[in-house]
Design a protein around this motif. Structure first.
Motif, PDB file in Angstrom:
ATOM      1  N   ARG A   1       0.816  -1.213   0.000  1.00  0.00           N
ATOM      2  CA  ARG A   1       0.000   0.000   0.000  1.00  0.00           C
ATOM      3  C   ARG A   1       0.847   1.258   0.000  1.00  0.00           C
ATOM      4  N   GLY A   2       1.914   1.291   0.806  1.00  0.00           N
ATOM      5  CA  GLY A   2       2.757   2.470   0.901  1.00  0.00           C
ATOM      6  C   GLY A   2       4.224   2.090   0.818  1.00  0.00           C
TER       7      GLY A   2
ATOM      8  N   HIS B   1       6.476  -0.664 -12.051  1.00  0.00           N
ATOM      9  CA  HIS B   1       5.995  -1.988 -11.643  1.00  0.00           C
ATOM     10  C   HIS B   1       5.147  -1.941 -10.373  1.00  0.00           C
ATOM     11  N   LEU B   2       5.039  -0.774  -9.770  1.00  0.00           N
ATOM     12  CA  LEU B   2       4.310  -0.633  -8.502  1.00  0.00           C
ATOM     13  C   LEU B   2       2.923  -0.041  -8.733  1.00  0.00           C
ATOM     14  N   GLU B   3       2.227  -0.546  -9.755  1.00  0.00           N
ATOM     15  CA  GLU B   3       0.964   0.068 -10.169  1.00  0.00           C
ATOM     16  C   GLU B   3      -0.154   0.039  -9.123  1.00  0.00           C
TER      17      GLU B   3
ATOM     18  N   GLU C   1       0.591   5.061  -1.750  1.00  0.00           N
ATOM     19  CA  GLU C   1       1.379   6.168  -1.210  1.00  0.00           C
ATOM     20  C   GLU C   1       2.857   5.931  -1.489  1.00  0.00           C
ATOM     21  N   LEU C   2       3.525   6.990  -1.963  1.00  0.00           N
ATOM     22  CA  LEU C   2       4.950   6.911  -2.250  1.00  0.00           C
ATOM     23  C   LEU C   2       5.638   8.141  -1.678  1.00  0.00           C
TER      24      LEU C   2
ATOM     25  N   LEU D   1      -1.925   5.467  -7.344  1.00  0.00           N
ATOM     26  CA  LEU D   1      -1.227   6.305  -6.362  1.00  0.00           C
ATOM     27  C   LEU D   1      -2.090   7.500  -5.953  1.00  0.00           C
ATOM     28  N   GLU D   2      -2.247   7.685  -4.649  1.00  0.00           N
ATOM     29  CA  GLU D   2      -3.060   8.782  -4.118  1.00  0.00           C
ATOM     30  C   GLU D   2      -2.214   9.876  -3.483  1.00  0.00           C
ATOM     31  N   VAL D   3      -1.084   9.506  -2.880  1.00  0.00           N
ATOM     32  CA  VAL D   3      -0.219  10.469  -2.201  1.00  0.00           C
ATOM     33  C   VAL D   3       1.199  10.288  -2.718  1.00  0.00           C
TER      34      VAL D   3
END
Length: 134
Positions: free
Chosen positions: A3-4, A21-23, A27-28, A48-50
């Protein structure tokens, strides 16, 4: 699915194509690095949201950032940005963007993101109002 992902403070210099690759990532955090380049693959992070890429050395963002349709919070503070890609107008979910500490005028940011009503722009550069809502 992860998730993050927190990669802050790791002396990273770029985000290469592997980031794509982290589709499923929501959160990143890549703040407090030495990042000068973000690969076009960042646009594949549709969930990705954040995205926090504050306190780096970014001079530009890839146009593919416009593909991040779920992005709600984008923290770009304290980089070397002088412009934003026009594709950012596609970030219809964006609620907050922080461009403080860059060479970006709030009016310019608002023009790029004009269709995004209710967007909060944070720009603590001593120019025009610090926050502007749509």
């Amino acid at each position: 699915h992860r998730r993050g992902l927190d990669l802050s403070g790791n002396l990273l210099e770029n985000l290469n194509e592997d980031i794509g690759h982290l589709e499923y990532l929501k959160e990143l955090d890549v703040s407090d690095n030495q990042i000068t380049d973000i690969d076009a693959a960042i646009g594949k992070l549709g969930a990705l949201e954040v995205f926090n890429c504050s306190r780096n050395r970014l001079k530009k963002l890839p146009k593919e950032i416009g593909g991040m349709k779920s992005l709600r919070v984008l923290d770009l503070q304290n980089n070397d940005l002088k412009e934003l890609p026009a594709s950012m107008k596609n970030l219809s979910s964006l609620e907050v963007i922080n461009v403080s500490g860059n060479d970006l005028d709030t009016r310019y940011v608002r023009t790029i993101l004009a269709d995004n009503h209710g967007l909060k722009i944070i720009n603590k550069n001593g120019r025009i109002p610090e926050t502007v809502s749509g």
